[in-house]
Design a protein around this motif. Structure first.
Motif, mmCIF file in Angstrom:
data_model
loop_
_atom_site.group_PDB
_atom_site.id
_atom_site.type_symbol
_atom_site.label_atom_id
_atom_site.label_comp_id
_atom_site.label_asym_id
_atom_site.label_seq_id
_atom_site.Cartn_x
_atom_site.Cartn_y
_atom_site.Cartn_z
ATOM 1 N N THR A 1 0.809 -1.183 -0.147
ATOM 2 C CA THR A 1 -0.060 -0.039 -0.061
ATOM 3 C C THR A 1 0.862 1.387 0.065
ATOM 4 N N GLY A 2 0.385 2.380 -0.685
ATOM 5 C CA GLY A 2 0.938 3.470 -0.691
ATOM 6 C C GLY A 2 2.297 3.434 -1.616
ATOM 7 N N ARG B 1 -4.982 -2.103 6.709
ATOM 8 C CA ARG B 1 -5.105 -0.828 7.861
ATOM 9 C C ARG B 1 -3.909 -0.067 8.092
ATOM 10 N N VAL B 2 -2.917 -0.740 8.283
ATOM 11 C CA VAL B 2 -1.616 0.020 8.793
ATOM 12 C C VAL B 2 -1.046 0.426 7.334
ATOM 13 N N GLY B 3 -1.291 0.228 6.383
ATOM 14 C CA GLY B 3 -0.907 0.566 4.894
ATOM 15 C C GLY B 3 -1.311 2.237 4.844
ATOM 16 N N ARG B 4 -2.340 2.614 5.562
ATOM 17 C CA ARG B 4 -2.848 3.885 5.410
ATOM 18 C C ARG B 4 -1.529 4.975 5.681
ATOM 19 N N THR B 5 -0.724 4.533 6.425
ATOM 20 C CA THR B 5 0.355 5.469 6.586
ATOM 21 C C THR B 5 1.445 4.828 6.405
ATOM 22 N N ALA B 6 2.716 5.593 6.106
ATOM 23 C CA ALA B 6 4.092 5.298 5.762
ATOM 24 C C ALA B 6 3.974 5.073 4.377
ATOM 25 N N ARG B 7 3.329 6.010 3.609
ATOM 26 C CA ARG B 7 3.202 5.820 2.296
ATOM 27 C C ARG B 7 4.261 6.613 1.340
ATOM 28 N N ALA B 8 4.381 5.957 0.111
ATOM 29 C CA ALA B 8 5.538 6.705 -0.714
ATOM 30 C C ALA B 8 6.942 7.375 0.041
ATOM 31 N N GLY B 9 7.259 6.180 0.895
ATOM 32 C CA GLY B 9 8.612 6.419 1.403
ATOM 33 C C GLY B 9 8.591 7.176 2.773
#
Length: 751
Positions: free
Chosen positions: A236-237, A675-683
């Motif tokens: 994700t992200g 769920r946790v993939g909504r943060t720490a996106r695109a590096g």
């Protein structure tokens, strides 16, 4: 009297003590004269055989012939045949020097003689063998006597590691194209047009991410273009939405007349809005028309947006359609009612002609099926791209059998009433066989792009999409093993993500733990540092080794807490009321249901009134305008805390989310990853916190924290232990009052 003389039948003798006293047979007178029958001579008395335990009966022996007696001499009576003497063993040549002892033979029973003779032979052989010199005896190796212990075995030969040369998956799925997640390539080096490069730079995108650098060359015209379907698995992200929208926008930028060329299917309305926003940014300044199809918009409104009708002069076909409509009205069975209704509104000798109103359609699967089945003139014969985002969820749920309906509409024949002139002429010549055959349709191949963070490997489900020459692209970290080594589903988390787990005992004070997390971690103040430093952080690996003790640890930590909230007020200083308006952090809190989200929002607002202005709740029941407005406010930072159900965890790409909190534990590893993939996106960096009760601890640590199907790039889940006294400090009475108020509100709603 016998007719042949006075011969008598032999009668066995009776037992006598001595052979001399045995009775003799008396001669009988013969009818032929005084001559008597020849009698055998008397046998000499023989030595008495040893007594037998079975009696004195002896074996019959034949008599020897004798010289007949004179006529005047009385015949001697016939004697009983003497018992047969035991046979003496034959002497062999080698035994000639040993003479048997007669006395010993008589004393030894016959059945023992064979054994004794064998013993004597062996004894003689031993005596006859020459003695070996002592030197030869010493040269023989000593015999090693062993006990019942196992005999020593040779060292096992090491076998090479088993490397199967087969796979249950096809080659394209078991041998993917792997791309390192850290790969970055400028857009201008990937063949992106200059106008789009400038447009991306204005939005802050100067380099393509890993999935974009792999997917763009495969979708753009050129020697690297893949003339087939593509499956993509990326965390994700990672920029999947931009990866498939950018090539489509480049290909359609010069189009002046709308033709439905791309269909993008996503599982939720929130994802429709998100993909629409990205598409609008890319298509700005072009004549590309975008359209959406979701369930919360009136169906007739979407029909007018997607399909445009115009009148076309065709007298011959108009007469045919009117005749067909008349027959349908007569029989009462009306086919294509929309076509008949449109025909009645047109001038004479005119037929309806349907054109597409959009170039790119972004929709949910349920509403797409409704338009295919019910919207007159909604055809997919010009489709060039089919994109299915979050494919694992769509294939698992299969709304209204959408995949079957969609594949039939894509690959099936156009209905006769909606065929254009070329299609109608080709069909007529094919049926009649007259005239030269027309060349096959020049319709381009449909490129299908299947994307997901947790790619589905069920061949039955993937087979429903009718993929043609597919390729599998997998984005992974450098230290990870290739995906081809695993046959099962595996999930990847961003390497910039840090995970924590907080034991919350039995969960009845979970809202207080959430509030403590918001005050001391997410919106941290000066005195919040002391609380964070005092917390005992342990690695997830140590905790998972004794997962059954985790609930007990959380219970032991609360033993020292006071039962009365008033006592703790005098022991510790109260926490300063924070002002989160200046904080840049934003937190997304997940619950398992819409009801839990609404109740939690109420409790947090009552427990901490300063959060009420910056807290909002998003559920699937929200309208499209409300959801779009809410997401925009959350992205801009005017909303700091967003509470959502699981429906919002799929594909939301909101920049700036620094924390994700799992208030309710996710039901599966797939849900946890999304769920946790909504943060720490695109590096960017981010934190994920999970509140774990005693009953959920064992499953969480074994399946999510330590499970092999989730790869974290070498990281582990850290356990954070908070004292219950610090969590409920000065808030116990407020919490009880808030629960009572919530109970009254729920009771009033039910009444």
């Amino acid at each position: 009297m016998a007719p042949f003389g006075s011969a008598q039948r032999w009668v066995p003798p009776t037992k006598a003590s001595k052979p001399e006293e045995m009775p003799t047979a008396q001669p009988q007178p013969s009818p032929f004269g005084t001559s008597q029958r020849w009698q055998p001579p008397k046998a000499a008395p023989a030595q008495q055989a040893p007594s037998s335990p079975f009696g004195t009966a002896q074996r019959w022996q034949p008599s020897k012939p004798a010289i007949p007696a004179q006529d005047d001499t009385p015949a001697e009576p016939a004697l009983k045949p003497a018992p047969k003497q035991p046979k003496k063993p034959k002497k062999r040549k080698r035994d000639s020097d040993v003479m048997p002892d007669p006395a010993q033979d008589e004393a030894t029973p016959k059945k023992h003689k064979a054994v004794l003779s064998k013993f004597e032979k062996v004894s003689r052989k031993v005596k006859e063998q020459p003695q070996q010199p002592p030197e030869e005896q010493e040269s023989k190796p000593d015999v090693v006597l062993r006990d019942l212990q196992p005999l020593p075995q040779p060292a096992p030969v090491p076998e090479p590691a088993f490397e199967p040369t087969f796979s249950v998956l096809p080659n394209w799925l078991s041998q993917p194209i792997t791309v390192e997640s850290s790969k970055r390539v400028p857009f201008d080096q990937l063949g992106v047009e200059a106008s789009f490069v400038k447009k991306l730079a204005r939005h802050g995108y100067s380099e393509a991410l890993a999935v974009q650098s792999a997917l763009l060359p495969m979708l753009q015209p050129g020697y690297k273009q893949h003339l087939g379907d593509i499956c993509v698995s990326a965390r994700t992200g990672s920029g999947k939405t931009m990866a498939y929208l950018l090539p489509i926008a480049e290909a359609l930028k010069d189009r002046t007349t709308p033709v439905l060329s791309a269909v993008i299917v996503v599982p939720t309305r929130q994802l429709v809005d998100q993909a629409l926003q990205v598409a609008e940014e890319l298509c700005a300044g072009t004549k590309i028309k975008l359209g959406t199809a979701v369930g919360n918009v009136p169906f007739a409104t979407e029909q007018k947006q997607l399909v445009k009708m115009r009148a076309q002069y065709d007298p011959k076909r108009a007469a045919s359609l009117h005749e067909k409509a008349k027959q349908q009205w007569t029989t009462g069975f009306v086919e294509n009612r929309g076509l008949v209704d449109d025909l009645m509104t047109l001038p004479a000798d005119h037929v309806p002609r349907y054109d597409s109103g959009v170039d790119i359609l972004i929709c949910t699967p349920g509403r797409l099926v409704e338009h295919i089945e019910s919207t007159t003139g909604f055809l997919l014969r010009s489709i060039r791209w089919l994109v299915i985002d979050e494919a694992d969820q769509l294939l698992n749920q299969n709304f209204q059998g959408w995949s079957t309906v969609l594949m039939d509409a894509l690959h099936g024949e156009t209905p006769e009433d909606f065929m254009d002139a070329q299609e109608r002429l080709r069909k007529e010549r094919k049926l009649s066989g007259r005239g030269p055959a027309l060349p096959p349709s020049t319709a381009q191949h449909i490129t299908k792009v299947i994307l997901s963070a947790t790619m589905e490997k069920d061949l039955t489900k993937l087979g429903a999409l009718k993929l043609k020459r597919p390729k599998f692209v997998h984005v992974q970290d450098e230290q990870e093993h290739p995906l081809a080594a695993t046959e099962g589903d595996s999930f990847d988390l961003p390497t910039t993500l840090t995970e924590f787990a907080v034991p919350v005992s039995d969960g009845h004070k979970k809202p207080l733990y959430l509030l403590y997390l918001l005050l001391n971690t997410v919106f941290q103040t000066s005195n919040g540092d002391e609380h964070k430093e005092a917390s005992d952080k342990e690695s997830g690996e140590d905790s998972s080794e004794d997962s059954s003790d985790d609930p007990e640890d959380s219970e032991e930590s609360s033993d020292g807490s006071s039962s009365d909230g008033g006592d703790s007020e005098t022991e510790e200083k109260p926490i300063t009321k924070p002002s989160i308006a200046k904080h840049k952090n934003r937190v997304l809190i997940f619950t398992k249901s819409n009801e839990n989200a609404s109740r939690l929002s109420h409790l947090v607002s009552v427990l901490e009134p300063s959060f009420k202005e910056y807290l909002q709740t998003m559920t699937p029941s929200s309208t499209a305008k409300q959801s779009k407005k809410l997401l925009k406010a959350f992205s801009s930072g005017s909303v700091k805390i967003l509470i959502a159900s699981d429906a919002a965890s799929r594909g939301l790409d909101i920049s700036g989310i620094t924390h994700v909190v799992n208030y309710d534990i996710p039901p599966s590893a797939t849900s946890y990853v999304h769920r946790v993939g909504r943060t720490a996106r695109a590096g960017k960096s981010g934190e994920a916190w999970t509140l774990v009760t005693k009953s959920e601890a064992a499953w969480f640590w074994k399946q999510l924290a330590k499970g092999n199907n989730i790869r974290r790039g070498g990281k582990t889940v850290a356990r954070v232990q908070w004292k219950e006294r610090s969590v409920e400090y000065n808030r116990r009475r407020t919490y009880e009052a808030a629960l009572a108020e919530l109970q009254e509100a729920v009771a009033g709603t039910d009444g």
